[in-house]
Design a protein around this motif. Structure first.
Motif, mmCIF file in Angstrom:
data_model
loop_
_atom_site.group_PDB
_atom_site.id
_atom_site.type_symbol
_atom_site.label_atom_id
_atom_site.label_comp_id
_atom_site.label_asym_id
_atom_site.label_seq_id
_atom_site.Cartn_x
_atom_site.Cartn_y
_atom_site.Cartn_z
ATOM 1 N N SER A 110 0.852 -1.193 0.000
ATOM 2 C CA SER A 110 0.000 0.000 0.000
ATOM 3 C C SER A 110 0.882 1.235 0.000
ATOM 4 N N LEU A 111 0.274 2.385 -0.260
ATOM 5 C CA LEU A 111 1.035 3.628 -0.232
ATOM 6 C C LEU A 111 1.527 3.961 1.164
ATOM 7 N N ALA A 112 0.888 3.378 2.179
ATOM 8 C CA ALA A 112 1.350 3.615 3.554
ATOM 9 C C ALA A 112 2.790 3.153 3.739
ATOM 10 N N ASP A 113 3.231 2.173 2.938
ATOM 11 C CA ASP A 113 4.612 1.689 3.037
ATOM 12 C C ASP A 113 5.621 2.771 2.671
ATOM 13 N N LEU A 114 5.154 3.797 1.935
ATOM 14 C CA LEU A 114 6.060 4.848 1.467
ATOM 15 C C LEU A 114 5.936 6.139 2.257
ATOM 16 N N HIS A 115 4.997 6.205 3.188
ATOM 17 C CA HIS A 115 4.763 7.452 3.917
ATOM 18 C C HIS A 115 5.952 7.802 4.807
ATOM 19 N N GLY A 116 6.298 9.095 4.801
ATOM 20 C CA GLY A 116 7.268 9.607 5.754
ATOM 21 C C GLY A 116 8.704 9.263 5.448
ATOM 22 N N THR A 117 9.014 8.886 4.225
ATOM 23 C CA THR A 117 10.392 8.604 3.864
ATOM 24 C C THR A 117 10.649 9.091 2.447
ATOM 25 N N GLU A 118 11.888 9.396 2.149
ATOM 26 C CA GLU A 118 12.230 9.839 0.811
ATOM 27 C C GLU A 118 12.302 8.640 -0.134
ATOM 28 N N VAL A 119 11.659 8.767 -1.284
ATOM 29 C CA VAL A 119 11.676 7.721 -2.304
ATOM 30 C C VAL A 119 12.401 8.287 -3.519
ATOM 31 N N ARG A 120 13.443 7.597 -3.981
ATOM 32 C CA ARG A 120 14.284 8.134 -5.047
ATOM 33 C C ARG A 120 14.279 7.228 -6.282
ATOM 34 N N ASN A 121 14.296 7.868 -7.435
ATOM 35 C CA ASN A 121 14.582 7.193 -8.692
ATOM 36 C C ASN A 121 15.855 7.811 -9.250
ATOM 37 N N PRO A 122 17.015 7.239 -8.965
ATOM 38 C CA PRO A 122 18.276 7.823 -9.456
ATOM 39 C C PRO A 122 18.541 7.526 -10.925
ATOM 40 N N SER A 123 17.697 6.699 -11.526
ATOM 41 C CA SER A 123 17.922 6.291 -12.911
ATOM 42 C C SER A 123 17.625 7.428 -13.886
ATOM 43 N N PRO A 124 18.293 7.446 -15.059
ATOM 44 C CA PRO A 124 17.972 8.439 -16.101
ATOM 45 C C PRO A 124 16.704 8.078 -16.872
ATOM 46 N N ASN A 125 16.038 6.988 -16.459
ATOM 47 C CA ASN A 125 14.804 6.564 -17.102
ATOM 48 C C ASN A 125 13.671 6.504 -16.071
ATOM 49 N N SER A 126 12.447 6.521 -16.545
ATOM 50 C CA SER A 126 11.301 6.381 -15.659
ATOM 51 C C SER A 126 11.235 4.962 -15.113
ATOM 52 N N VAL A 127 10.677 4.833 -13.901
ATOM 53 C CA VAL A 127 10.467 3.519 -13.292
ATOM 54 C C VAL A 127 9.025 3.443 -12.791
ATOM 55 N N SER A 128 8.588 2.233 -12.462
ATOM 56 C CA SER A 128 7.205 2.026 -12.042
ATOM 57 C C SER A 128 7.121 1.582 -10.596
ATOM 58 N N ILE A 129 6.062 2.046 -9.934
ATOM 59 C CA ILE A 129 5.679 1.581 -8.604
ATOM 60 C C ILE A 129 4.314 0.929 -8.722
ATOM 61 N N ARG A 130 4.189 -0.296 -8.236
ATOM 62 C CA ARG A 130 2.913 -1.006 -8.256
ATOM 63 C C ARG A 130 2.407 -1.160 -6.833
ATOM 64 N N VAL A 131 1.181 -0.683 -6.586
ATOM 65 C CA VAL A 131 0.581 -0.729 -5.258
ATOM 66 C C VAL A 131 -0.525 -1.779 -5.270
ATOM 67 N N ALA A 132 -0.351 -2.838 -4.476
ATOM 68 C CA ALA A 132 -1.278 -3.958 -4.508
ATOM 69 C C ALA A 132 -2.644 -3.604 -3.947
ATOM 70 N N ALA A 133 -2.697 -2.699 -2.969
ATOM 71 C CA ALA A 133 -3.949 -2.425 -2.273
ATOM 72 C C ALA A 133 -5.062 -1.996 -3.213
ATOM 73 N N ASP A 134 -4.718 -1.238 -4.250
ATOM 74 C CA ASP A 134 -5.757 -0.788 -5.183
ATOM 75 C C ASP A 134 -5.388 -1.080 -6.634
ATOM 76 N N SER A 135 -4.434 -1.997 -6.830
ATOM 77 C CA SER A 135 -4.019 -2.401 -8.180
ATOM 78 C C SER A 135 -3.688 -1.186 -9.035
ATOM 79 N N GLN A 136 -2.919 -0.286 -8.459
ATOM 80 C CA GLN A 136 -2.595 0.954 -9.151
ATOM 81 C C GLN A 136 -1.097 1.041 -9.406
ATOM 82 N N THR A 137 -0.744 1.611 -10.560
ATOM 83 C CA THR A 137 0.651 1.782 -10.934
ATOM 84 C C THR A 137 0.963 3.266 -11.072
ATOM 85 N N PHE A 138 2.126 3.664 -10.566
ATOM 86 C CA PHE A 138 2.596 5.040 -10.673
ATOM 87 C C PHE A 138 3.900 5.042 -11.456
ATOM 88 N N THR A 139 4.035 5.963 -12.377
ATOM 89 C CA THR A 139 5.273 6.108 -13.145
ATOM 90 C C THR A 139 6.089 7.251 -12.550
#
Length: 429
Positions: free
Chosen positions: A162-191
């Motif tokens: 769930s998104l609660a797993d990411l609350h209150g901490t810095e989340v980084r994508n150091p890559s020069p390309n886009s990456v995906s986050i998949r959240v099981a709680a609502d079957s939602q994907t974030f780019t």
């Protein structure tokens, strides 16, 4: 990729901007090649006609009585802005061919308000941004030792329960390309855009008893040469619509919000860079109180206002969405930009510069989905604010966007709704 700036004059003081493409372009680094298939942001239909205006006083005496309730300084400000708007609109009309639409074609769906993004709202914590829980800036005690950052994988889909797993901490994508986050709680994907990072969570109102960072999860030693703030200012029309709460509801004053913005600037603004004078940008409403509060933040942090960017909202034919001289609603918002006092007279580009005069630029854009603003990435580059930076990413500055609703490649963003428009539910191929 096509620019979101549809028109700009030689002086770089008048711009016509397409909001959806400004956000779409912000998902890629300046050095990235144009992707073979460009994703398109789902939008609301562009306005063909102005909004219905609230009834105005019909008699001169009644109008005069209403004007007396508006501070003289606010009336003078509006008059000066009105002249800039009228000149800028005429300049754009003279430059466009007859019958041109003032925005690019949009991708719209009938389910945009019912389904798109609903899962994110239902599964995220109460937000401190501009929706139904706007302004919920809470007093919360956090652990003084921040959690380690979450580093996203550039090769696999990053999965969380769930998104609660990411609350209150810095989340980084150091890559020069886009990456995906998949959240099981609502079957939602974030780019997640390249070289970007975000902090998802409720911001903390500073208290005398708790030595907490202003942005929990973001290391206090992280510095930025550009900080953009879109605070949850009080808004009567928003409260009447019951779409979101504002910071001043239930008797709360603006003092806590001003203190929060002040602490963010004190903590995270990089005042050591000589090549890139640090800048702070604060969005304000047409309320005199929000403008006064923004100037109070600048005063408390040693920031000198040097520019005002006026975002005028128009129809597809360039007509303001409400009358310029309307008493109840204005068709524009103002972004106040300041520099650290020691550098406030340097680096000015465009309109006439002086140590006592604020430069003004006009940004014209057809409004989109509620509370979407033009992404400022291309505009910051267009006006030439920053002159040096990272040759690898093409970014000439480090930027922090507070109360953000979407991510920008190369930037850091924070807020309770920071991932909203990065949900794949808002995008189509």
């Amino acid at each position: 990729m096509p620019s979101s700036i549809l028109y700009q004059n030689a002086q770089r003081t008048v711009f016509l901007v397409d909001i959806p493409s400004s956000i779409a372009n912000a998902q890629h680094l300046p050095t990235s090649p144009c992707p073979g298939t460009q994703r398109r942001l789902i939008s609301s239909p562009p306005l063909e006609q102005p909004f219905p205006s609230p009834p105005e006083p019909k008699r001169d005496k009644a109008r005069e009585n209403v004007l007396k309730m508006i501070p003289e300084s606010q009336r003078q400000l509006h008059e000066s802005i009105r002249l800039i708007i009228e000149r800028g609109l005429q300049e754009i009309r003279d430059s466009l061919s007859v019958g041109s639409r003032w925005c690019l074609p949009r991708e719209c769906t009938s389910t945009i308000h019912d389904d798109v993004g609903k899962g994110a709202e239902e599964n995220e914590a109460p937000r401190s941004n501009k929706t139904r829980n706007q302004g919920k800036v809470q007093t919360t005690i956090f652990c003084l030792s921040p959690r380690p950052p979450v580093i996203l994988s550039p090769t696999d889909t990053n999965r969380f329960s769930s998104l609660a797993d990411l609350h209150g901490t810095e989340v980084r994508n150091p890559s020069p390309n886009s990456v995906s986050i998949r959240v099981a709680a609502d079957s939602q994907t974030f780019t997640i855009p390249p070289a970007s990072s975000f902090v998802l969570g409720t911001l903390s109102t500073p208290t005398a008893s708790a030595n907490t960072p202003p942005i929990p999860g973001l290391p206090p030693d992280r510095k930025y040469s550009l900080i953009i703030l879109d605070p949850p200012w009080p808004n009567r029309s928003a409260r009447r619509a019951a779409q979101y709460k504002t910071h001043a509801e239930k008797g709360n004053s603006l003092n806590g919000l001003v203190a929060l913005l002040r602490d963010i600037i004190h903590t995270h603004l990089d005042t050591t860079s000589l090549a890139n004078p640090p800048r702070v940008a604060i969005w304000t409403t047409n309320s005199a109180k929000s403008c006064q509060a923004a100037h109070k933040v600048f005063q408390d942090t040693g920031i000198v206002p040097v520019e005002e960017w006026i975002w005028l909202k128009t129809t597809v034919s360039g007509e303001p969405v409400t009358p310029l001289d309307g008493l109840w609603r204005k068709p524009y918002e103002i972004l106040i930009i300041g520099q650290a006092a020691a550098t406030a007279t340097s680096g000015m580009v465009g309109a006439e510069s002086s140590s006592t005069r604020v430069n003004r630029r006009l940004l014209v854009a057809v409004p989109d989905v509620h509370s979407r603003k033009p992404n400022l990435g291309e505009l910051v580059k267009a006006v030439g604010f920053f002159s040096s930076g990272d040759p690898g990413t093409g970014q000439k500055y480090a930027a922090l966007e507070v109360f953000a609703r979407n991510l920008t490649a190369g930037w850091t963003a924070c807020g309770d709704d920071v991932l909203r428009f990065n949900s794949d539910r808002w995008w189509i191929l």
